[in-house]
Design a protein around this motif. Sequence first.
Motif, PDB file in Angstrom:
ATOM      1  N   PHE A   1      29.278  13.778  20.441  1.00  0.00           N
ATOM      2  CA  PHE A   1      28.828  13.591  19.060  1.00  0.00           C
ATOM      3  C   PHE A   1      27.608  14.447  18.703  1.00  0.00           C
ATOM      4  O   PHE A   1      27.085  14.337  17.602  1.00  0.00           O
ATOM      5  N   GLN A   2      27.159  15.266  19.645  1.00  0.00           N
ATOM      6  CA  GLN A   2      25.994  16.131  19.440  1.00  0.00           C
ATOM      7  C   GLN A   2      24.774  15.320  18.979  1.00  0.00           C
ATOM      8  O   GLN A   2      23.987  15.755  18.150  1.00  0.00           O
ATOM      9  N   GLY A   3      24.659  14.106  19.522  1.00  0.00           N
ATOM     10  CA  GLY A   3      23.524  13.246  19.201  1.00  0.00           C
ATOM     11  C   GLY A   3      22.413  13.412  20.215  1.00  0.00           C
ATOM     12  O   GLY A   3      22.468  14.253  21.113  1.00  0.00           O
ATOM     13  N   SER A   4      21.392  12.573  20.071  1.00  0.00           N
ATOM     14  CA  SER A   4      20.256  12.618  20.990  1.00  0.00           C
ATOM     15  C   SER A   4      19.480  11.321  20.875  1.00  0.00           C
ATOM     16  O   SER A   4      19.316  10.783  19.772  1.00  0.00           O
ATOM     17  N   ARG A   5      18.983  10.845  22.002  1.00  0.00           N
ATOM     18  CA  ARG A   5      18.134   9.650  21.938  1.00  0.00           C
ATOM     19  C   ARG A   5      16.833   9.962  21.215  1.00  0.00           C
ATOM     20  O   ARG A   5      16.216   9.058  20.627  1.00  0.00           O
ATOM     21  N   ASP A   6      16.417  11.234  21.231  1.00  0.00           N
ATOM     22  CA  ASP A   6      15.209  11.616  20.487  1.00  0.00           C
ATOM     23  C   ASP A   6      15.399  11.436  18.987  1.00  0.00           C
ATOM     24  O   ASP A   6      14.434  11.138  18.266  1.00  0.00           O
ATOM     25  N   TYR A   7      16.625  11.640  18.500  1.00  0.00           N
ATOM     26  CA  TYR A   7      16.887  11.431  17.075  1.00  0.00           C
ATOM     27  C   TYR A   7      16.534   9.998  16.682  1.00  0.00           C
ATOM     28  O   TYR A   7      15.926   9.752  15.641  1.00  0.00           O
ATOM     29  N   LEU A   8      16.941   9.052  17.534  1.00  0.00           N
ATOM     30  CA  LEU A   8      16.705   7.643  17.214  1.00  0.00           C
ATOM     31  C   LEU A   8      15.207   7.343  17.186  1.00  0.00           C
ATOM     32  O   LEU A   8      14.716   6.702  16.248  1.00  0.00           O
ATOM     33  N   THR A   9      14.484   7.800  18.194  1.00  0.00           N
ATOM     34  CA  THR A   9      13.044   7.551  18.241  1.00  0.00           C
ATOM     35  C   THR A   9      12.340   8.191  17.047  1.00  0.00           C
ATOM     36  O   THR A   9      11.457   7.574  16.422  1.00  0.00           O
ATOM     37  N   ASP A  10      12.721   9.416  16.714  1.00  0.00           N
ATOM     38  CA  ASP A  10      12.110  10.100  15.569  1.00  0.00           C
ATOM     39  C   ASP A  10      12.362   9.335  14.271  1.00  0.00           C
ATOM     40  O   ASP A  10      11.467   9.204  13.432  1.00  0.00           O
ATOM     41  N   VAL A  11      13.585   8.835  14.104  1.00  0.00           N
ATOM     42  CA  VAL A  11      13.919   8.067  12.899  1.00  0.00           C
ATOM     43  C   VAL A  11      13.115   6.771  12.844  1.00  0.00           C
ATOM     44  O   VAL A  11      12.584   6.390  11.796  1.00  0.00           O
TER      45      VAL A  11
END
Length: 250
Positions: A86-96
């Motif tokens: 899915f080209q996701g990242s756990r960093d995306y979640l933390t940043d959001v």
Amino acid sequence: MLNNILSTKKDEISRLTMPETADVPHYSLQHALAEKSGTIQVIAEVKKASPSKGLIRSPFHPVQIAKSYQSGGAAALSVLTDETYFQGSRDYLTDVKKEVGLPVLRKDFIIEEVQVEESSRIGADALLLIAAALEPEKLHYLYQSAVQRGLEVLVEFHSVRELEEVLRLFEPSLIGINNRDLDTFKTSLQVTHNLSGHVPPQSLIVSESGIHTPADIDYVQNEGAKAVLVGESLMRQENVEQALKKLKGA
């Protein structure tokens, strides 16, 4: 496809490094979805790509998208953290989480307890457990592990059989009905119709996938859904804030 994803996920877990605990506020997903406004609530998904559709949004700015969803009236957010498919990242979640004052669901393939701990550390308010990916006993164990860490859990089902097997063990507070067939990737809101009558009355239903119009929302709401999870149909719109408002009938 699911078996391929799970095989990859097992390999990723063997190389998992645990992050530092994110210093972020926490919010209740269940409380956000249970608002008694009379209108169905929307979990808006921050999603760059999928294995069935490939790249969905480029350029992709997760925090900007999340802020637009918040302005558009989302009750909660879902953030894809799977990297390979899915080209996701756990960093995306933390940043959001650092920028948006809404509950955030971690959308990934959680199959081991170490991922539950990881979810807590990156700042997730809730995580997804997929019945098709787990034996009922293992799902129940991971559910309890998440709750003990202060996380809420959305348990996702695709069939009446999956639902009944889990309900023999326990009743999840949040039940997701995924309208997407995992083999063909086709969606049908009929799945929500088929499963909703088997959901315990105290469980809150989230209808997932295949939601494109206000009429779709009306349909699943009439079938008992209190919330919908919407990703691709919003992600493909240039202005996701306006797209969400339009979907909500505003």
